[in-house]
Design a protein around this motif. Structure first.
Motif, PDB file in Angstrom:
ATOM      1  N   LEU A   2      -3.437  -6.175  -4.439  1.00 55.30           N
ATOM      2  CA  LEU A   2      -2.384  -5.065  -4.038  1.00 55.30           C
ATOM      3  C   LEU A   2      -0.997  -5.082  -4.825  1.00 55.30           C
ATOM      4  O   LEU A   2      -0.872  -4.041  -4.990  1.00 55.30           O
ATOM      5  CB  LEU A   2      -1.899  -5.346  -2.391  1.00 55.30           C
ATOM      6  N   GLU A   3      -0.534  -6.137  -5.455  1.00 56.41           N
ATOM      7  CA  GLU A   3       0.464  -6.093  -6.097  1.00 56.41           C
ATOM      8  C   GLU A   3       0.319  -5.398  -7.387  1.00 56.41           C
ATOM      9  O   GLU A   3       0.976  -4.592  -8.113  1.00 56.41           O
ATOM     10  CB  GLU A   3       0.949  -7.711  -6.551  1.00 56.41           C
ATOM     11  N   MET A   4      -0.928  -5.692  -7.945  1.00 60.99           N
ATOM     12  CA  MET A   4      -1.574  -5.108  -9.122  1.00 60.99           C
ATOM     13  C   MET A   4      -1.522  -3.607  -8.831  1.00 60.99           C
ATOM     14  O   MET A   4      -1.088  -2.838  -9.802  1.00 60.99           O
ATOM     15  CB  MET A   4      -2.770  -5.648  -9.467  1.00 60.99           C
ATOM     16  N   LEU A   5      -2.084  -3.046  -8.103  1.00 61.16           N
ATOM     17  CA  LEU A   5      -2.321  -1.862  -7.704  1.00 61.16           C
ATOM     18  C   LEU A   5      -0.923  -1.157  -7.409  1.00 61.16           C
ATOM     19  O   LEU A   5      -0.770   0.079  -7.947  1.00 61.16           O
ATOM     20  CB  LEU A   5      -3.192  -1.844  -6.401  1.00 61.16           C
ATOM     21  N   ALA A   6      -0.055  -1.675  -6.631  1.00 61.53           N
ATOM     22  CA  ALA A   6       1.335  -1.390  -6.293  1.00 61.53           C
ATOM     23  C   ALA A   6       2.081  -0.973  -7.676  1.00 61.53           C
ATOM     24  O   ALA A   6       2.722   0.050  -7.921  1.00 61.53           O
ATOM     25  CB  ALA A   6       2.017  -2.191  -5.403  1.00 61.53           C
ATOM     26  N   GLU A   7       1.985  -1.934  -8.653  1.00 60.23           N
ATOM     27  CA  GLU A   7       2.910  -1.980  -9.772  1.00 60.23           C
ATOM     28  C   GLU A   7       2.184  -1.289 -11.097  1.00 60.23           C
ATOM     29  O   GLU A   7       3.003  -0.807 -11.794  1.00 60.23           O
ATOM     30  CB  GLU A   7       3.112  -3.315 -10.205  1.00 60.23           C
ATOM     31  N   TYR A   8       0.872  -1.315 -11.027  1.00 59.77           N
ATOM     32  CA  TYR A   8       0.259  -0.819 -12.197  1.00 59.77           C
ATOM     33  C   TYR A   8      -0.814   0.379 -12.064  1.00 59.77           C
ATOM     34  O   TYR A   8      -1.446   0.919 -13.039  1.00 59.77           O
ATOM     35  CB  TYR A   8      -0.572  -2.048 -13.110  1.00 59.77           C
TER      36      TYR A   8
ATOM     37  N   TRP B 208       0.769  -1.321   0.024  1.00 63.15           N
ATOM     38  CA  TRP B 208      -0.034   0.026  -0.021  1.00 63.15           C
ATOM     39  C   TRP B 208       0.910   1.294   0.012  1.00 63.15           C
ATOM     40  O   TRP B 208       0.449   2.203  -0.678  1.00 63.15           O
ATOM     41  CB  TRP B 208      -0.902  -0.061   1.296  1.00 63.15           C
ATOM     42  N   LYS B 209       1.940   1.128   0.736  1.00 63.75           N
ATOM     43  CA  LYS B 209       2.903   2.257   0.687  1.00 63.75           C
ATOM     44  C   LYS B 209       3.439   2.727  -0.578  1.00 63.75           C
ATOM     45  O   LYS B 209       3.450   3.638  -1.198  1.00 63.75           O
ATOM     46  CB  LYS B 209       4.003   2.111   1.608  1.00 63.75           C
ATOM     47  N   GLN B 210       3.715   1.413  -1.266  1.00 60.38           N
ATOM     48  CA  GLN B 210       4.366   1.349  -2.668  1.00 60.38           C
ATOM     49  C   GLN B 210       3.411   2.258  -3.444  1.00 60.38           C
ATOM     50  O   GLN B 210       3.640   3.005  -4.570  1.00 60.38           O
ATOM     51  CB  GLN B 210       4.785   0.172  -3.162  1.00 60.38           C
TER      52      GLN B 210
ATOM     53  N   GLY C  63       1.445   3.283 -11.138  1.00 61.49           N
ATOM     54  CA  GLY C  63       2.011   2.339 -10.502  1.00 61.49           C
ATOM     55  C   GLY C  63       3.621   2.576 -10.651  1.00 61.49           C
ATOM     56  O   GLY C  63       4.055   3.358 -11.338  1.00 61.49           O
ATOM     57  N   ALA C  64       4.533   1.809  -9.558  1.00 66.51           N
ATOM     58  CA  ALA C  64       5.668   1.877  -9.767  1.00 66.51           C
ATOM     59  C   ALA C  64       6.604   1.093 -10.730  1.00 66.51           C
ATOM     60  O   ALA C  64       7.548   1.447 -10.927  1.00 66.51           O
ATOM     61  CB  ALA C  64       6.331   1.402  -8.372  1.00 66.51           C
ATOM     62  N   GLY C  65       5.647   0.342 -11.457  1.00 63.84           N
ATOM     63  CA  GLY C  65       6.470  -0.573 -12.554  1.00 63.84           C
ATOM     64  C   GLY C  65       6.519  -1.993 -12.421  1.00 63.84           C
ATOM     65  O   GLY C  65       6.160  -2.415 -11.396  1.00 63.84           O
TER      66      GLY C  65
END
Length: 628
Positions: free
Chosen positions: A312-318, A272-274, A282-284
């Motif tokens: 959450l991984e989708m949200l963080a990266e994309y 979530w912080k990411q 997202g961060a990539g």
């Protein structure tokens, strides 16, 4: 192929499967296989194209190309298979054959899993794929029990659906039901709580859809089906309870509760912080591994490569764009399956043959997607290529539910689209992109995996033969992919070992110079990788370039604050430079993080020196092999 090779967790095992998908997609352009795009599939295909565009574009413009590579290649392969199923393999005959193959694979996984569960040992079919230590938990051909669990969920639900609602011959339906029960037993042996939750969610959807179908049948038929279903699921429930009561490991897994400070919760907080850093895009792709190390301030049992939550991984990266695309994709496909089932029931009430085998396939696909939605909230199973490709098949079924060839009415419905047939060119175009972009990297990944096996122990640091073999593998791999940072690090490792073993000063200098160049190149290609940074720092120390090494050790600690190894390496450097107070702090951090005997001995030695008023330096750290 991908399924058997650990689920394709390493690119060396997934790329050959991607190649087969690309070949199949190119062959689909054969005139006999070309059909008009079904009108009912337009919304789903548009949602699929939108989600694929979000993933592909973010992967192409991610901070580190190599990190994003796996997501890009898997997205290409999954989208290609999805279009292949939804546009070309529309016959229930072909889809039924594919389901039969899935059930066969599920049964084979269960056989291996039962051996693993019964013997409580890390049994593996292939010696080059050693199984991590998960005790008696079954993982089948996969390397991780939770990944096997998702595949078995799909097998259970698809098998039950074909057993109850298909038009297969009686012996085939009985066989499908039997394999489903075996897969349910295998699922139980995985000890995956996410798998249990996913299976429960999928069975709930299967039950609700079955009740809707039963409600349209005659009273006698409905009573018979309900009675048979009740007996089967009652027996299944009693069997599950019996197995749990006999297995301490499984009973403890089921009884575990999520507590404050639980590893998964801490990983989710870091994700979530990411997300808050770049909420829109997202961060990539693939960057979660870096941010989990950097933002997760608690001790975890192992390196947090993934978030253990696909959303959450989708949200963080994309970012928001990616998660909205994913939710639209799921919504379109669930609605598509529901509408098709409702139409079939309305057209042919009071008939067990409504929709032919397509009804059973669609019910199984709906239930499987529901199971995946639930399970994805606790694991990263869709980052395993074998599971992602299986779900691509499931979603392709829902995109064009039913067979355009099964009835005249379906043929008419499938032709109500004004979409140009040339849009089918997207399928061979994706196949060409996959073939030209991904497959040429396979030799490099193969050599990378072989190098990984050599560096799994420290023999290469003592054996010149092992070190030269490692160097040879790396150089062969770099000829295929010179921008591979993993191979660059392995090159540095091999050359460091050869320098340490050389007796001639000129050869020592030659290998040391090449090792430094390799580590520097690896760090440029993957500046966020803590292992690459540490390898370069250690090499600078080996060559007495302490001023260059210091900032790198400090950066390694910043990249991974919970790494005992990074803190110990920085402490040793500070100790050698006579910065005793700072070194003591880093030693203590390493000890708290599980640094073990080395960190404790370093701290004790430093304490004695401080008491004696000495600033003597300990031996410098030795060169280390990288983590693949």
């Amino acid at each position: 192929m991908t399924q058997l090779l650990g689920g394709g967790w390493h690119p060396a095992f997934s790329l050959p499967g991607y190649g087969l998908i690309a070949v199949a997609a190119l062959l689909s352009w054969w005139p006999a296989r070309r059909m008009e795009i079904p009108g009912r599939a337009i919304d789903c295909l548009a949602a699929g194209a939108l989600l694929f565009a979000c993933v592909a574009l973010r992967a192409l413009f991610s901070p580190e190309a190599y990190l994003a590579r796996n997501d890009l290649y898997m997205a290409l392969a999954a989208m290609t298979l999805y279009l292949l199923v939804s546009l070309s393999l529309t016959s229930s005959k072909w889809r039924g054959m594919f389901i039969g193959f899935l059930l066969l694979l599920g049964f084979a996984n269960c056989v291996v899993g039962i051996v693993q569960f019964a013997k409580s040992e890390n049994f593996s079919i292939f010696s080059f794929l050693p199984r991590p230590d998960y005790g008696s938990r079954a993982s089948g051909f996969y390397g991780y029990p939770n990944h096997l669990a998702l595949f078995l969920e799909i097998c259970v639900l698809m098998g039950f659906s074909m057993a109850f609602w298909s038009q297969w011959r009686p012996w085939m339906k009985m066989l499908a039901g039997y394999v489903s029960l075996v897969c349910a037993l295998g699922l139980l042996f995985t000890g995956s709580r996410g798998g249990y939750a996913g299976a429960a969610g999928g069975m709930l959807v299967f039950g609700l859809l079955s009740l809707r179908i039963v409600g349209k049948l005659g009273l006698n038929r409905a009573i018979i089906l309900l009675a048979v279903g009740l007996l089967i699921f009652t027996g299944l429930g009693l069997g599950v309870e019996h197995v749990l009561s006999k297995s301490t490991v499984l009973h403890e897994r089921v009884e575990q509760h999520v507590k404050s400070g639980d590893t998964r919760l801490e990983l989710w907080k870091a994700a979530w912080k990411q997300f808050t850093l770049k909420p829109v895009v997202g961060a990539g792709s693939g960057t979660s591994v870096y941010y989990e190390r950097k933002l997760n301030r608690t001790v975890v049992g192992s390196d947090p490569v993934h978030v253990h939550n696909e959303y959450l991984e989708m949200l963080a990266e994309y970012g928001i764009l990616g998660i909205v695309g994913a939710l639209m994709f799921l919504d379109c496909h669930l609605r598509s399956g529901w509408k098709w089932i409702s139409r079939q029931i309305a057209r042919q009430p009071d008939s067990l043959s409504m929709g032919g085998d397509s009804l059973a396939i669609t019910v199984g696909a709906m239930s499987s997607l529901a199971a995946c939605i639930v399970h994805s909230g606790t694991d990263f199973t869709l980052h395993i290529p074998a599971n992602m490709l299986t779900m691509a098949f499931v979603c392709g079924v829902l995109a064009s539910s039913g067979s355009a060839r099964e009835s005249a009415s379906e043929t008419a419905e499938s032709s109500d689209s004004n979409v140009s047939p040339y849009f089918r060119l997207a399928l061979p175009a994706l196949a060409l992109w996959l073939g030209l972009r991904a497959l040429p990297t396979w030799p490099a990944e193969y050599f990378s995996f072989q190098a990984r096996l050599i560096t799994s122990d420290s023999k290469y640091m003592e054996s010149g033969e092992e070190a030269r073999a490692l160097e040879d593998l790396v150089q062969r791999g770099l000829q295929w992919d010179p921008l591979n940072p993993i191979l660059r690090r392995y090159a540095g490792v091999a050359q460091t070992a050869l320098a340490a073993q050389a007796t001639d000063a000129a050869m020592q200098e030659k290998w040391a110079h090449q090792a430094l160049a390799a580590y520097e190149e690896a760090e440029k290609l993957a500046p966020g990788d803590v292992y690459g940074v540490l390898n370069l720092a250690w090499e600078y120390e080996n060559q007495q370039r302490y001023a260059d090494a210091g900032p790198l050790f400090k950066r390694a600690v910043e990249l991974d604050p919970t790494s005992s190894n990074a803190h110990y390496a920085y402490a040793s450097h500070l100790h050698a430079q006579g910065k005793l107070a700072e070194a003591a702090t880093e030693y203590q951090s390493s000890i708290k993080l599980g640094g073990g005997l080395s960190a404790q001995m370093g701290f004790d030695r430093l304490t004695n020196e401080m008491k004696a008023g000495s600033t003597g330096a300990p031996a410098l750290p030795e060169a280390r092999e990288p983590r693949p």
